[in-house]
Scaffold this motif. Structure first.
Motif, PDB file in Angstrom:
ATOM      1  N   GLY A   1       0.804  -1.442  -0.107  1.00  0.00           N
ATOM      2  CA  GLY A   1      -0.200   0.247  -0.298  1.00  0.00           C
ATOM      3  C   GLY A   1       0.994   1.200   0.180  1.00  0.00           C
ATOM      4  O   GLY A   1       0.633   2.184  -0.756  1.00  0.00           O
TER       5      GLY A   1
ATOM      6  N   SER B   1       1.236   3.993  -2.657  1.00  0.00           N
ATOM      7  CA  SER B   1       0.844   5.442  -2.488  1.00  0.00           C
ATOM      8  C   SER B   1       1.723   6.516  -3.188  1.00  0.00           C
ATOM      9  O   SER B   1       1.540   7.553  -3.142  1.00  0.00           O
ATOM     10  CB  SER B   1       0.264   5.845  -1.142  1.00  0.00           C
TER      11      SER B   1
ATOM     12  N   ILE C   1      -3.621   5.955   3.347  1.00  0.00           N
ATOM     13  CA  ILE C   1      -3.450   4.642   3.642  1.00  0.00           C
ATOM     14  C   ILE C   1      -3.805   4.389   4.902  1.00  0.00           C
ATOM     15  O   ILE C   1      -3.443   4.945   5.871  1.00  0.00           O
ATOM     16  CB  ILE C   1      -2.668   4.888   2.675  1.00  0.00           C
TER      17      ILE C   1
END
Length: 190
Positions: free
Chosen positions: A3, A7, A17
Motif C-alpha cells: 500500500g 501511494s 492509507i
C-alpha cells in the motif's frame, strides 16, 4: 508495504492509507533490520528454500498454528544455530485467545491450496528490493497521503533496535500526515 509503495507511485489515486502491524520504512530504515541476529525469522526466511524446508516438515495447519502462536508473543523470535523457526513453538502450545480453531482451519485450508511461497516473497524476500518511485529521492521517498498506522503495544517489532525511537520521532520525516493508534493488548497480528 504494498500500500505504501502504491501511494508513492500513484499519489493521486488514493485518499489515504491505513496499515496494520508494519510501519512505513524507507530504504535507510530497512537497512536497520540487517543488524538483527542471524537466528531472527526474517533473516532466515530471506534465504532461498530455507523456510520452505522448515515449513515442509509439517502440514499447513501445523505451520499456520505455529506462526500465529510465535508472532503473537511480545519477544523477538530467534532460533539458535541448531534450530529452525518452527522449532520455537511446541505443537501443543495453545492458540492465542483471539485466534479460534475455526480461524486455524480456514487459514490452513487456504495455505494448503496455495502453499507459502507468496507469503514468504512479500514481504520477507522482497523487503530489501529497491523501489524508486518517480519524483522522489530514492533513499527517502515521502508518503504525502493522510496515513493511519494501527499497531499493538505488545508487538515484538518494538524491540528491534531503534524501532521505538523511529516510530516516536523518525517516521514523521517520511509520512508527515501520519496518525499512530496503539492497541493496548495487540501483538504483531493486530
Amino acid at each position: 508495504m504494498v500500500g505504501y509503495i502504491f501511494s508513492l507511485f500513484f499519489p493521486n489515486k488514493i485518499a489515504g492509507i491505513i496499515t496494520l502491524g508494519i510501519p512505513y520504512m524507507p530504504p535507510e530504515a530497512l537497512q536497520q533490520l540487517q543488524t538483527l541476529p542471524e537466528g531472527f525469522y526474517m533473516r532466515r526466511w530471506q534465504e532461498p528454500r530455507r523456510a520452505e524446508s522448515d515449513f515442509g516438515r509439517f502440514d499447513a495447519k501445523s505451520v499456520v498454528r505455529k506462526i500465529y502462536i510465535l508472532f503473537s508473543r511480545s519477544e523477538v523470535p530467534i532460533a539458535s544455530e541448531d534450530q529452525e523457526i518452527m522449532d520455537l513453538v511446541e505443537q501443543s502450545a495453545p492458540l492465542p485467545s483471539w485466534f479460534t480453531e475455526e480461524d486455524l482451519e480456514t487459514y490452513a485450508a487456504s495455505y494448503g491450496k496455495s502453499g507459502f511461497l507468496t507469503a514468504l516473497q512479500v514481504p520477507y524476500r522482497s523487503l530489501l528490493e529497491r523501489v524508486e518511485p518517480p519524483n522522489h529521492d530514492p533513499n527517502a521517498p515521502i508518503v504525502k497521503a493522510p496515513a493511519l498506522f494501527i499497531t499493538g503495544e505488545k508487538d515484538f517489532f518494538f524491540s528491534f533496535p531503534g524501532m521505538a525511537e523511529y516510530l516516536k520521532s523518525g517516521i514523521k520525516k517520511y509520512v508527515p500526515n501520519l496518525e499512530i493508534m496503539y492497541l493496548p493488548e495487540g501483538s504483531h497480528f493486530v
